[in-house]
Design an enzyme around this catalytic site. Sequence first.
Site, short mmCIF file in Angstrom:
data_model
loop_
_atom_site.label_atom_id
_atom_site.label_comp_id
_atom_site.label_asym_id
_atom_site.label_seq_id
_atom_site.Cartn_x
_atom_site.Cartn_y
_atom_site.Cartn_z
N ASP A 178 0.90 -1.15 0.00
CA ASP A 178 0.00 0.00 0.00
C ASP A 178 0.94 1.20 0.00
OD1 ASP A 178 -1.54 2.20 0.64
OD2 ASP A 178 -2.92 1.05 1.87
N HIS A 179 1.08 1.84 -1.16
CA HIS A 179 2.17 2.83 -1.26
C HIS A 179 1.95 4.03 -0.35
CE1 HIS A 179 -0.58 4.27 -4.41
NE2 HIS A 179 -0.10 5.46 -4.15
N HIS A 241 -5.89 2.55 1.24
CA HIS A 241 -5.17 3.72 1.74
C HIS A 241 -5.90 4.39 2.91
CE1 HIS A 241 -3.22 2.93 -1.95
NE2 HIS A 241 -4.06 3.58 -2.73
P1 NAD Z 1 0.31 -1.50 -16.98
O1 NAD Z 1 -0.91 -1.84 -17.75
O2 NAD Z 1 1.10 -0.30 -17.36
O3 NAD Z 1 1.32 -2.74 -17.06
C1 NAD Z 1 0.89 -4.09 -17.09
C2 NAD Z 1 2.01 -5.01 -17.50
O4 NAD Z 1 1.49 -6.32 -17.62
C3 NAD Z 1 2.68 -4.67 -18.83
O5 NAD Z 1 4.06 -4.96 -18.70
C4 NAD Z 1 2.03 -5.69 -19.79
O6 NAD Z 1 2.83 -5.97 -20.91
C5 NAD Z 1 1.92 -6.88 -18.87
N1 NAD Z 1 0.95 -7.91 -19.30
C6 NAD Z 1 -0.36 -7.75 -19.61
N2 NAD Z 1 -0.91 -8.95 -19.91
C7 NAD Z 1 0.07 -9.87 -19.76
C8 NAD Z 1 0.13 -11.29 -19.88
N3 NAD Z 1 -0.94 -12.03 -20.22
N4 NAD Z 1 1.30 -11.91 -19.61
C9 NAD Z 1 2.38 -11.20 -19.26
N5 NAD Z 1 2.39 -9.87 -19.12
C10 NAD Z 1 1.25 -9.21 -19.38
O7 NAD Z 1 -0.12 -1.46 -15.44
P2 NAD Z 1 0.56 -0.63 -14.26
O8 NAD Z 1 0.03 0.75 -14.25
O9 NAD Z 1 2.04 -0.81 -14.31
O10 NAD Z 1 -0.05 -1.34 -12.96
C11 NAD Z 1 0.42 -2.58 -12.48
C12 NAD Z 1 -0.13 -2.83 -11.08
O11 NAD Z 1 0.37 -1.83 -10.20
C13 NAD Z 1 -1.65 -2.78 -10.97
O12 NAD Z 1 -2.07 -3.72 -10.03
C14 NAD Z 1 -1.92 -1.38 -10.43
O13 NAD Z 1 -3.12 -1.33 -9.69
C15 NAD Z 1 -0.71 -1.19 -9.54
N6 NAD Z 1 -0.36 0.21 -9.30
C16 NAD Z 1 0.11 0.98 -10.33
C17 NAD Z 1 0.48 2.29 -10.08
C18 NAD Z 1 1.04 3.15 -11.18
O14 NAD Z 1 1.47 4.27 -10.86
N7 NAD Z 1 1.07 2.70 -12.42
C19 NAD Z 1 0.36 2.83 -8.78
C20 NAD Z 1 -0.13 2.03 -7.76
C21 NAD Z 1 -0.47 0.72 -8.03
#
Ligand code: NAD
Length: 482
Positions: A178-179, A241
């Site tokens: 939980d960032h 959060h």
């Molecule tokens: P994103 O969509 O940018 O990245 C998803 C990744 O999964 C990509 O690398 C994609 O290529 C890969 N992917 C998708 N389908 C796939 C498959 N079948 N096999 C292998 N790889 C596959 O998502 P994100 O924004 O990086 O978020 C990732 C997680 O982090 C989520 O749970 C999100 O809730 C959490 N999160 C993200 C942020 C942020 O700032 N981006 C902040 C807090 C939490």
Amino acid sequence: MNNIPVVMIIFGGSGDLAHRKLYPALFNLYEQGLIRDNFAVIGTARRPWTHEYLREQVSDAIHETHKEVSENDVQAFVSHFYYQSHDVTNVEHYQALKELAQELDDRYSAQGNRIFYMAMAPRFFGTIATHINDQHLTSTGFNRIVVEKPFGRDLASAEKLNQQITASFAEDDIFRIDHYLGKEMVQNILPLRFTNPLIKNVWNSDNVKNIQVTLAERLGVEARGGYYETSGALRDMVQNHIFQIITLLAMPQPTDLTAKSIHQAKQELLDSLVMPTKEEIDQHFVRGQYLGSDTTFGYKQEPNVAEDSTTETFAAGQIKFQKGPVAGVPIYFRTGKEFREKESRIDIVLKHMSNPYGQAHSNNITIVIDPQMEIYITINGKKISTSGIRRENLDYTFAKSELAQVPDGYERLLHDVFVNDSTNFTHWSELKNYWKFIDLIEDAWHQDNQAGKKPVEYLPYRMGPKAADQIFDSATEHWIYD
Ligand code: NAD
């Protein structure tokens, strides 16, 4: 502890989180020597990238976040990165991943230690956990798993995911991230509460009138409408959060600062979480949906959002505990999209006391988490040259040079995963309580939908729906941040 030997596997290595947060954070930990010679990172995603291409991406990510950086250090760091094209739904791909991990373990003398990071859409978490188990990806050293939010979408799905993960990992090795718990001012709550008699002695139900937590976002859902439709503000922000912040604000003093004692104190509080009745939910909870403006879409017009969507982009409500120093004190929360400005803050409102000057302002303790970091206490004093009472702020702020030293939340939390400190991660028993509460509210809102009662609409770039001003226990209460 330095130079921790480990092979780290990032599922979602081409994603936004990995690029913007994880790679820069890992670089900082490398610069500090926490990981140095004996680590390797495997980035995985479906695309057919090469090791070299991933290294370029990681290098770009570092340059985007670091103004001054030694190119030699960046190149030495990225040489530890490897790419594995991997579809998480394809069982056979896990064997290739396992072989690469073993090869890198030998090359870097990583002592069989593994960290698995689920940086992917949450619908894949269960699949990854299942295949880590059935394809035997864990190794002979420590095995830790970091799970991004959201952990489930209700109690039942969270329980299922937990079972899938605990098939391979012990509770102590599961780091539910939980960032917000990595943020400087959130980490400042316990020291503030427990090291200052001035604050500790008023932090109780005799003196606190109410507590208010606001996590306001300026942006709408943007391109994330599809995800948001499955979530809504309650699941996206309150279940994790807001509940974690409220737990830190209301928990009893832990016996010491070990992760075990802190989680015990949190649990003691959460066991006394009051579950509201439907009538109380109707009275003290509000859900809203933003409307459009001349230049922006309303929520229902956003891409990938249903025209008749009942998903809330705003949620406000009240939480109470039966135990802890603020037992019975209403703790109000608000969160949502398209507020007037982005701000995360906590206001502790103290009760008025009788005084010979008549009307005085309430004393409030305010903790601003984002975007500026600040604590201030509003107090009363004498007006210069007249006899009235004026209100002043006692400020606790940070110098620019101090702000520059504050690590990003992800850096702090990744550090904690490497050194096996679970203090600032969500324990399963905490999560269970949070989901029970959220399920109750979701269920009440579902009943409302059936009865034709929809989220209230609100104008964008203000403070959410007016109805949220009516959730208080008494007419003398109001939002301090307005
Ligand atoms: P994103 O969509 O940018 O990245 C998803 C990744 O999964 C990509 O690398 C994609 O290529 C890969 N992917 C998708 N389908 C796939 C498959 N079948 N096999 C292998 N790889 C596959 O998502 P994100 O924004 O990086 O978020 C990732 C997680 O982090 C989520 O749970 C999100 O809730 C959490 N999160 C993200 C942020 C942020 O700032 N981006 C902040 C807090 C939490």
